[in-house]
Design an enzyme around this catalytic site. Structure first.
Site, PDB file in Angstrom:
ATOM      1  N   CYS A 163      11.570 -13.007  47.729  1.00  0.00           N
ATOM      2  CA  CYS A 163      10.789 -14.032  47.239  1.00  0.00           C
ATOM      3  C   CYS A 163       9.878 -13.910  45.980  1.00  0.00           C
ATOM      4  CB  CYS A 163      10.084 -14.296  48.598  1.00  0.00           C
ATOM      5  SG  CYS A 163       9.475 -16.086  48.781  1.00  0.00           S
ATOM      6  N   ARG A 176       8.843 -28.145  47.788  1.00  0.00           N
ATOM      7  CA  ARG A 176       8.824 -26.640  48.364  1.00  0.00           C
ATOM      8  C   ARG A 176       9.850 -26.584  48.910  1.00  0.00           C
ATOM      9  NH1 ARG A 176       5.173 -22.699  48.024  1.00  0.00           N
ATOM     10  NH2 ARG A 176       5.052 -21.156  49.583  1.00  0.00           N
ATOM     11  N   HIS A 219      13.466 -14.720  53.271  1.00  0.00           N
ATOM     12  CA  HIS A 219      11.956 -14.142  53.332  1.00  0.00           C
ATOM     13  C   HIS A 219      11.728 -13.122  54.378  1.00  0.00           C
ATOM     14  CE1 HIS A 219       8.930 -16.999  55.099  1.00  0.00           C
ATOM     15  NE2 HIS A 219       9.663 -16.557  56.005  1.00  0.00           N
TER      16      HIS A 219
END
Lengths: 236, 449
Positions: free
Chosen positions: A94, A127, A191
Site C-alpha cells: 500500500c 477511493r 493491504h
C-alpha cells in the site's frame, strides 16, 4: 546479527502500520520456524538507522504524513537501497508500495519515492475499498491473489517492472493490474496482513531469501479455508 | 392523524421493506391504538411538534414490530419532516456530549446517572449515536432539563452545531473500522476545527491521548482527566509537528514542538478517582476492569461541570450494572455467560483486561456496522488467552482462526452460540464479540440489557 539466522526487518512500524501490518512479520517468522529455519526479527523505528544486511524487508501502509516522512528518511538513510542492491527480498504494501516507486502523492503534493521500482503513483478519482482478487504473474507460479484494498492512489507501471497480478475483482493499480514485482521486490495494494490470505507469497519470500528451490509443506487448513471463503466473496 | 399514520407507514416501508411484510398486522393494531401524543414543549414550531410525535410513534412501531430498540427509525422519520428537529429538541436543555473511539456508551450511561442527581436526564442509552438517535432520544424523553448524548466521532461537529452543548467530553481516538472511518489524524483535525468554532463550550478531555489533547487545546475552558491510554500505536507521531512522541512513566511529549501532556485535574488512582481538590474517592462499580474506573472519572468530571459533586454522583454510578447488553451476565444451562463488546484493537485489549481466566468464546463479523476489513485482528495480541479454552464463531471465524494460529493459541471452531454453550463446562463463559456478532448473541439471550 548472527550469520545463520534469517533476518527479517519490519520498516518503521511507528509510521507505517495502520492496518495490522505486523501480521506479515508474524506470519513470515512462523512459516520459517515451521521449516526449522532460525529467524531473527527486527522492528526498526524511523529514528533508528536502517540495517542493510537483513534478508527480508517488510514495509506497510499508513496515512499521507507518515508516508512522506518515511520516504524522506529512507532516502536520507540509504540502508534500504544498499540492502536491495545486495539482493534482499522485499514485501511492500500500500503506502509502502507507492513509496518504492519514483514518486507518489501525499497531502496534495508530489513526493519523491525511493526509485527502487519503476512506477509512479497519483490520486484516483475515487477511493478503492473492498475485496480484491487477481491472477498472479504465471512466472511466479502462485495461486490467485486474495486481499482487501483501501487506498486513494492509482499506480502506473514502467517497463522496468511487471504487474504482480491481473485484477479479476477490485481496483489494484488501475482496475486492470495489481501490484508490481521486479527481482526480489514485491509490491501490492492488498493491504495489511496480506500474507494471512496468501501464504504462498510468504513462502516465495522465504525461498528467495534462503535460496531454497522448495520448502517442506505445512498444514494450511485454516488459511486455505479463509482463502476459499474470501475468493468466493470477491465474486470474480 | 390519518396522514401522519400514512407517513409513518410509507417511511417504514421505504426504510425496512421486510418489516411491513412480516409484521403488517401488528403494525396496524399499534397504529390504531393511538400512540400519537402531544409533545410537552409548547415553544416548538408546529412542524417540529408533528415531527416529534411521528418520530415517537415510529419508534414505538419499530419496537412493537420486534425490529430493534426503535432508537434510530423514529429520529430518521422526524428529521425527514423537520430537518431542524434536533436543534428544536435541544433548545432549553443543558447538554453534555460524549465522543471518542472507545468507552462512549459506558461513559454516557455513567454521566447520565451522575446528572440524575439534578433531575431528569434525556440520553441515548442504546448506543444510537448519530443525529437520528439523538433526535429519537430527546423526543422520547420529553422536556427534561438535562441531556447526555453519546456522539459518533464523525458527527461531533454537526451535533455541536445543532445542540449547542454546555460540555463536550473527548475520550480517545484510535483506529476503528478502517475501511471507512477517517484516519485518526484527520478525525483529530475535524474535532479541533469544530471546537475552535465554539469557544464557549466547556471541554472535558483525556490528557493521556496526544490526539485528543491536540484536538482540544484551542478551547478556552478545558478540564483534563487522566484515564490512561492502553493503545499507543496511533499516536507515535505528533499531529502538530510530525515529530515522534516520547513516553515515560505516564507522561508524554513531542520531541519537536511544545505539545505535551497537560496536568490532569481528575485522575484514576488505585480503585478510585482523585478530584481537582486532591480528594480521593473510592469508586465502586458493578462494571468490570480498570478501564471503567477511567470512564467513571470522566463521568464525574462531566457532572462537576453541572455542579454535581463526586460524593453525590458516586452512589448513582454504582447502580449501573450493564449497558445495552455490555457486561451483562446471563445464566443459561448452568453456564454464567458474560458479554463483553470489543470493536477495535484498543477495546480488545480492554476486554482481555476484564475477562476472567475462564472458557472464552470469540465471535467476529464484518458486516456494515463492523466495517468490512478484518486486518485489525493483527493489531491485537491474543496471547492473554493462552491457557484457557478458546472457542471461535461468527461470519469471519476463518480470519480469526488464522490469526490465533499465528498467535499460537489453540481454539475450537463452533457453528453456533448453542454449540458454544454445550462445549464448555458448567460455570463462567466469557463472550467477547465485535458489534454485530455481539448483537447476534444478545438476540439469542432475549436481547438482554
Amino acid at each position: 546479527m548472527s550469520t545463520e539466522a534469517l533476518r527479517i526487518v519490519w520498516i518503521f512500524p511507528d509510521l507505517l502500520s495502520t492496518y495490522g501490518d505486523r501480521g506479515n512479520l508474524l506470519i513470515l517468522a512462523r512459516r520459517a520456524a515451521m521449516r526449522g529455519i532460525p529467524v531473527e526479527t527486527y522492528s526498526v523505528r524511523s529514528d533508528q538507522p536502517m540495517p542493510s544486511t537483513a534478508d527480508i524487508y517488510l514495509i506497510g501502509g499508513g496515512e499521507d504524513g507518515p508516508q512522506a516522512l518515511a520516504a524522506q528518511r529512507l532516502i536520507n538513510d540509504g540502508g534500504l537501497h544498499r540492502a536491495v542492491n545486495q539482493g534482499a527480498a522485499v514485501l511492500a504494501i500500500c503506502a509502502g508500495y507507492q513509496l518504492f516507486g519514483h514518486s507518489f502523492f501525499a497531502k496534495g503534493a508530489k513526493c519523491p519515492g525511493l526509485g527502487l521500482l519503476d512506477l509512479h503513483s497519483d490520486r484516483g478519482e475515487t477511493r478503492a475499498v473492498g475485496e480484491i482478487r487477481g491472477d498472479i504473474d504465471p512466472r511466479l507460479g502462485l495461486p490467485p491473489l486474495s486481499g482487501f484494498e483501501n487506498h486513494g492512489g492509482r499506480t502506473h507501471l514502467g517497463p522496468g517492472v511487471a504487474p504482480l497480478a491481473r485484477v479479476t475483482a477490485g481496483i489494484g493499480n488501475d482496475g486492470q493490474t495489481e501490484g508490481a514485482w521486479h527481482g526480489k521486490i514485491l509490491g501490492t495494494y492488498s493491504h495489511g496482513p496480506a500474507l494471512a490470505r496468501n501464504p504462498a507469497i510468504a513462502d516465495l519470500l522465504l525461498r528467495w531469501a534462503t535460496g531454497a528451490d522448495s520448502l517442506s509443506p505445512v498444514d494450511d487448513t485454516w488459511p486455505d479455508k479463509l482463502r476459499a471463503e474470501r475468493l468466493a466473496a470477491a465474486g470474480a | 392523524m390519518g396522514s401522519a399514520e400514512r407517513l409513518v407507514s410509507m417511511a417504514l416501508r421505504s426504510a425496512r421493506p421486510e418489516t411491513l411484510k412480516s409484521d403488517s398486522r401488528q403494525l396496524d393494531v399499534t397504529c390504531r391504538s393511538g400512540t400519537l401524543v402531544a409533545v410537552t414543549d409548547g415553544k416548538m414550531p408546529l412542524r417540529a411538534k408533528v415531527a416529534t410525535s411521528v418520530s415517537k410513534t415510529a419508534a414505538a412501531l419499530s419496537r412493537a414490530a420486534g425490529r430493534g430498540d426503535g432508537s434510530v427509525i423514529g429520529g430518521w422519520i422526524g428529521l425527514k419532516i423537520d430537518p431542524e428537529l434536533l436543534t428544536h429538541l435541544a433548545s432549553g436543555r443543558a447538554i453534555a456530549l460524549v465522543s471518542g473511539t472507545n468507552g462512549k456508551t459506558t461513559t454516557t450511561r455513567l454521566a447520565a446517572a451522575a446528572l440524575g442527581v439534578l433531575g431528569p436526564v434525556a440520553t441515548n442509552s442504546f448506543g444510537a449515536n448519530m443525529p437520528t438517535g439523538h433526535t429519537s432520544a430527546l423526543a422520547k424523553a420529553g422536556a427534561t432539563p438535562f441531556a447526555v448524548l453519546e456522539v459518533d466521532e464523525h458527527y461531533l461537529a454537526r451535533v455541536i452545531d445543532e445542540t449547542n452543548p454546555r460540555v463536550v467530553a473527548l475520550l480517545n481516538l484510535s483506529r476503528d473500522q478502517l475501511d471507512r472511518a477517517k484516519e485518526v489524524a484527520m478525525m483529530a483535525q475535524m474535532w479541533r476545527t469544530a471546537l475552535a468554532g465554539h469557544p464557549d463550550v466547556s471541554v472535558v478531555a483525556n490528557a493521556d491521548d496526544p490526539m485528543v489533547v491536540w484536538a482540544a487545546q484551542g478551547s478556552s475552558h478545558i478540564t483534563w482527566f487522566s484515564a490512561g491510554q492502553r493503545w499507543l500505536d496511533d499516536s507515535f507521531v505528533c499531529p502538530e509537528s510530525g515529530h515522534p512522541i516520547e513516553r515515560a512513566n505516564g507522561d508524554w511529549w513531542c520531541t519537536g514542538c511544545p505539545l505535551r501532556r497537560p496536568q490532569a485535574q481528575w485522575r484514576v488512582e488505585d480503585e478510585g478517582v482523585v478530584d481537582p481538590r486532591g480528594d480521593w474517592h473510592l469508586v465502586k462499580l458493578q462494571l468490570p476492569g480498570t478501564v471503567n474506573i477511567g470512564n467513571a472519572a470522566t463521568a464525574l468530571a462531566v457532572a462537576a461541570e453541572f455542579g454535581v459533586r463526586p460524593i453525590e454522583a458516586l452512589p448513582r454510578l454504582s447502580t449501573v450494572a450493564s449497558i445495552a447488553g455490555r457486561y451483562a451476565q446471563v445464566d443459561r444451562d448452568g453456564r454464567n455467560i458474560r458479554l463483553l463488546l470489543a470493536k477495535n484493537p484498543a477495546s480488545w485489549l480492554e476486554a482481555f483486561d476484564m475477562a476472567e481466566q475462564a472458557p472464552t468464546l470469540l465471535s467476529i463479523n464484518a458486516r456494515d456496522p463492523d466495517g468490512f476489513d478484518t486486518s485489525w485482528l493483527y493489531d491485537v495480541d491474543f496471547s492473554p488467552l493462552h491457557n484457557r479454552p478458546v472457542l471461535i464463531t461468527g461470519d469471519r471465524a476463518f480470519d480469526l482462526a488464522v490469526r490465533l494460529e499465528v498467535n499460537g493459541i489453540p481454539f475450537r471452531h463452533v457453528l453456533s452460540f448453542e454449540e458454544a454453550i454445550r462445549s464448555v463446562p458448567m460455570g463462567r463463559l466469557e463472550v467477547i464479540a465485535n458489534y454485530t456478532a455481539f448483537q447476534d448473541i444478545r438476540a439469542e439471550l432475549d436481547r438482554v440489557n
